[in-house]
Design a protein around this motif. Sequence first.
Motif, PDB file in Angstrom:
ATOM      1  N   SER A  99       0.635  -1.204   0.147  1.00  0.00           N
ATOM      2  CA  SER A  99      -0.191  -0.476   0.035  1.00  0.00           C
ATOM      3  C   SER A  99       0.583   0.931   0.292  1.00  0.00           C
ATOM      4  CB  SER A  99      -0.994   0.214   0.848  1.00  0.00           C
ATOM      5  OG  SER A  99      -1.709  -0.786   1.085  1.00  0.00           O
ATOM      6  N   ILE A 100       1.882   1.060   1.011  1.00  0.00           N
ATOM      7  CA  ILE A 100       2.821   2.182   1.248  1.00  0.00           C
ATOM      8  C   ILE A 100       3.601   2.342  -0.299  1.00  0.00           C
ATOM      9  CG2 ILE A 100       5.339   3.431   1.776  1.00  0.00           C
ATOM     10  CD1 ILE A 100       3.046   4.281   3.348  1.00  0.00           C
ATOM     11  N   ILE A 101       4.204   1.472  -0.754  1.00  0.00           N
ATOM     12  CA  ILE A 101       5.042   1.427  -2.877  1.00  0.00           C
ATOM     13  C   ILE A 101       3.835   2.114  -3.390  1.00  0.00           C
ATOM     14  CG2 ILE A 101       5.368  -0.353  -4.195  1.00  0.00           C
ATOM     15  CD1 ILE A 101       7.117  -1.672  -2.129  1.00  0.00           C
ATOM     16  N   ALA A 102       2.724   1.731  -3.045  1.00  0.00           N
ATOM     17  CA  ALA A 102       1.930   2.238  -4.435  1.00  0.00           C
ATOM     18  C   ALA A 102       1.393   3.520  -4.210  1.00  0.00           C
ATOM     19  CB  ALA A 102       0.553   1.295  -4.286  1.00  0.00           C
ATOM     20  N   ALA A 103       1.202   4.179  -3.412  1.00  0.00           N
ATOM     21  CA  ALA A 103       0.092   4.958  -2.864  1.00  0.00           C
ATOM     22  C   ALA A 103       1.070   6.818  -3.362  1.00  0.00           C
ATOM     23  CB  ALA A 103       0.011   5.873  -1.357  1.00  0.00           C
ATOM     24  N   PRO A 104       2.661   7.392  -3.358  1.00  0.00           N
ATOM     25  CA  PRO A 104       2.176   8.059  -4.772  1.00  0.00           C
ATOM     26  C   PRO A 104       1.799   8.174  -5.739  1.00  0.00           C
ATOM     27  CG  PRO A 104       4.127   7.075  -3.079  1.00  0.00           C
ATOM     28  CD  PRO A 104       3.436   6.315  -3.490  1.00  0.00           C
ATOM     29  N   TRP A 105       1.473   6.594  -6.453  1.00  0.00           N
ATOM     30  CA  TRP A 105       1.682   6.607  -7.678  1.00  0.00           C
ATOM     31  C   TRP A 105      -0.433   7.095  -7.927  1.00  0.00           C
ATOM     32  CZ3 TRP A 105       5.470   4.286  -6.367  1.00  0.00           C
ATOM     33  CH2 TRP A 105       6.630   4.978  -6.906  1.00  0.00           C
ATOM     34  N   LEU A 106      -0.909   5.698  -6.866  1.00  0.00           N
ATOM     35  CA  LEU A 106      -2.505   5.428  -7.183  1.00  0.00           C
ATOM     36  C   LEU A 106      -3.223   6.233  -6.302  1.00  0.00           C
ATOM     37  CD1 LEU A 106      -2.274   1.524  -6.992  1.00  0.00           C
ATOM     38  CD2 LEU A 106      -2.270   3.509  -9.411  1.00  0.00           C
ATOM     39  N   PHE A 107      -2.399   7.053  -5.318  1.00  0.00           N
ATOM     40  CA  PHE A 107      -3.471   7.844  -4.339  1.00  0.00           C
ATOM     41  C   PHE A 107      -2.884   9.180  -4.001  1.00  0.00           C
ATOM     42  CE2 PHE A 107      -4.694   8.377   0.562  1.00  0.00           C
ATOM     43  CZ  PHE A 107      -5.855   8.175   0.164  1.00  0.00           C
ATOM     44  N   LEU A 108      -2.117   9.191  -3.534  1.00  0.00           N
ATOM     45  CA  LEU A 108      -1.084  10.995  -3.533  1.00  0.00           C
ATOM     46  C   LEU A 108      -1.283  11.909  -4.295  1.00  0.00           C
ATOM     47  CD1 LEU A 108       1.236   9.758  -0.545  1.00  0.00           C
ATOM     48  CD2 LEU A 108      -1.301  10.577   0.015  1.00  0.00           C
ATOM     49  N   SER A 109      -1.473  11.086  -5.365  1.00  0.00           N
ATOM     50  CA  SER A 109      -1.342  11.824  -6.640  1.00  0.00           C
ATOM     51  C   SER A 109      -2.787  12.520  -7.413  1.00  0.00           C
ATOM     52  CB  SER A 109      -0.708  10.934  -8.041  1.00  0.00           C
ATOM     53  OG  SER A 109      -1.862  10.103  -8.430  1.00  0.00           O
ATOM     54  N   MET A 110      -3.383  12.188  -6.516  1.00  0.00           N
ATOM     55  CA  MET A 110      -4.755  12.248  -6.809  1.00  0.00           C
ATOM     56  C   MET A 110      -5.136  13.817  -5.361  1.00  0.00           C
ATOM     57  SD  MET A 110      -6.975   9.120  -6.246  1.00  0.00           S
ATOM     58  CE  MET A 110      -6.523   7.612  -7.268  1.00  0.00           C
ATOM     59  N   PRO A 111      -6.155  14.512  -6.004  1.00  0.00           N
ATOM     60  CA  PRO A 111      -6.645  15.422  -5.087  1.00  0.00           C
ATOM     61  C   PRO A 111      -7.452  15.413  -4.095  1.00  0.00           C
ATOM     62  CG  PRO A 111      -7.965  15.604  -7.357  1.00  0.00           C
ATOM     63  CD  PRO A 111      -6.724  14.318  -7.235  1.00  0.00           C
ATOM     64  N   LEU A 112      -7.793  15.606  -3.345  1.00  0.00           N
ATOM     65  CA  LEU A 112      -8.145  15.746  -1.838  1.00  0.00           C
ATOM     66  C   LEU A 112      -9.132  14.292  -2.264  1.00  0.00           C
ATOM     67  CD1 LEU A 112      -7.402  14.928   1.370  1.00  0.00           C
ATOM     68  CD2 LEU A 112      -8.509  17.513   1.628  1.00  0.00           C
ATOM     69  N   TRP A 113     -10.635  15.136  -2.414  1.00  0.00           N
ATOM     70  CA  TRP A 113     -11.585  14.990  -2.803  1.00  0.00           C
ATOM     71  C   TRP A 113     -11.706  13.361  -3.499  1.00  0.00           C
ATOM     72  CZ3 TRP A 113     -14.029  14.602  -7.418  1.00  0.00           C
ATOM     73  CH2 TRP A 113     -13.495  14.843  -8.356  1.00  0.00           C
ATOM     74  N   TRP A 114     -10.796  13.777  -4.178  1.00  0.00           N
ATOM     75  CA  TRP A 114     -10.670  12.350  -4.933  1.00  0.00           C
ATOM     76  C   TRP A 114     -10.385  11.515  -3.638  1.00  0.00           C
ATOM     77  CZ3 TRP A 114     -12.766   9.612  -8.813  1.00  0.00           C
ATOM     78  CH2 TRP A 114     -13.209   9.848  -9.897  1.00  0.00           C
ATOM     79  N   ARG A 115      -9.209  11.696  -3.731  1.00  0.00           N
ATOM     80  CA  ARG A 115      -8.610  10.401  -2.097  1.00  0.00           C
ATOM     81  C   ARG A 115      -9.359  10.187  -0.845  1.00  0.00           C
ATOM     82  NH1 ARG A 115      -4.000  14.196  -2.172  1.00  0.00           N
ATOM     83  NH2 ARG A 115      -4.453  14.906  -0.605  1.00  0.00           N
ATOM     84  N   ILE A 116     -10.750  11.452  -1.090  1.00  0.00           N
ATOM     85  CA  ILE A 116     -11.758  11.132   0.327  1.00  0.00           C
ATOM     86  C   ILE A 116     -12.937  10.081  -0.963  1.00  0.00           C
ATOM     87  CG2 ILE A 116     -13.857  11.694   1.592  1.00  0.00           C
ATOM     88  CD1 ILE A 116     -12.266  14.221   1.606  1.00  0.00           C
ATOM     89  N   LEU A 117     -13.147   9.987  -1.625  1.00  0.00           N
ATOM     90  CA  LEU A 117     -13.897   8.663  -2.337  1.00  0.00           C
ATOM     91  C   LEU A 117     -12.923   7.930  -2.452  1.00  0.00           C
ATOM     92  CD1 LEU A 117     -15.533  11.464  -5.106  1.00  0.00           C
ATOM     93  CD2 LEU A 117     -16.696  10.528  -3.178  1.00  0.00           C
ATOM     94  N   VAL A 118     -12.234   7.803  -2.536  1.00  0.00           N
ATOM     95  CA  VAL A 118     -11.328   6.460  -2.870  1.00  0.00           C
ATOM     96  C   VAL A 118     -11.308   5.764  -1.529  1.00  0.00           C
ATOM     97  CG1 VAL A 118      -8.924   5.265  -3.314  1.00  0.00           C
ATOM     98  CG2 VAL A 118      -9.867   7.176  -4.824  1.00  0.00           C
ATOM     99  N   LEU A 119     -11.145   6.511  -0.811  1.00  0.00           N
ATOM    100  CA  LEU A 119     -11.144   5.277   0.828  1.00  0.00           C
ATOM    101  C   LEU A 119     -12.639   5.286   1.255  1.00  0.00           C
ATOM    102  CD1 LEU A 119      -8.889   7.980   3.058  1.00  0.00           C
ATOM    103  CD2 LEU A 119      -8.129   5.340   2.298  1.00  0.00           C
ATOM    104  N   ALA A 120     -13.686   5.733   0.710  1.00  0.00           N
ATOM    105  CA  ALA A 120     -14.673   5.407   1.313  1.00  0.00           C
ATOM    106  C   ALA A 120     -15.037   4.054   0.036  1.00  0.00           C
ATOM    107  CB  ALA A 120     -16.023   6.556   0.396  1.00  0.00           C
ATOM    108  N   ALA A 121     -14.995   4.328  -0.985  1.00  0.00           N
ATOM    109  CA  ALA A 121     -14.936   2.665  -1.497  1.00  0.00           C
ATOM    110  C   ALA A 121     -14.454   2.140  -1.277  1.00  0.00           C
ATOM    111  CB  ALA A 121     -14.807   3.583  -3.482  1.00  0.00           C
ATOM    112  N   ILE A 122     -13.278   2.317  -0.542  1.00  0.00           N
ATOM    113  CA  ILE A 122     -12.136   1.033  -0.257  1.00  0.00           C
ATOM    114  C   ILE A 122     -12.795   0.539   1.281  1.00  0.00           C
ATOM    115  CG2 ILE A 122     -10.105   0.555   1.150  1.00  0.00           C
ATOM    116  CD1 ILE A 122      -8.810   2.468  -1.440  1.00  0.00           C
TER     117      ILE A 122
END
Length: 158
Positions: free
Chosen positions: A35-58
Amino acid sequence: MPSRSPLDTFATALATLGPIGHFPKAPGTWGSLASIIAAPWLFLSMPLWWRILVLAAILAVGTWACDRAEKVYEKKDPGCVVVDELFGQWLTLLFFPGLSVLYLGLAFALFRLFDIFKPWPVKWAETAFPGGLGVMIDDGVAGLYAMGCLHAVAALIG
């Protein structure tokens, strides 16, 4: 183990993050590391509101997958289930876009510390909620603890 339907196979693949949860030693640590290795590309590169939506979906999909995995593996919170580590680890990083390798390493260590030792209310959350939700929520609480510590370190270091 009873025979699996295609939906059970899909759910367990999600819950274990494919092969990661089946690594022979410390699957939770491997799930957090992936998860940490993937985060810079699959999570942290998104705007905050997208990250919140991704977490809700997960959280939603992970709860369903963990619930099915518990039934398939006939065990409460099977060790091979690591989607909860993805949720908790990414929750730790929610407000930290563009972290350095040092901060990513610290986020990993802090999350693992709280996930393993389960201080109150982490352990409580695991048992207070039924099925897959309990599996996911305890890692969410551990992620909030780790997030708070990461913010404190960032405030102290600058």
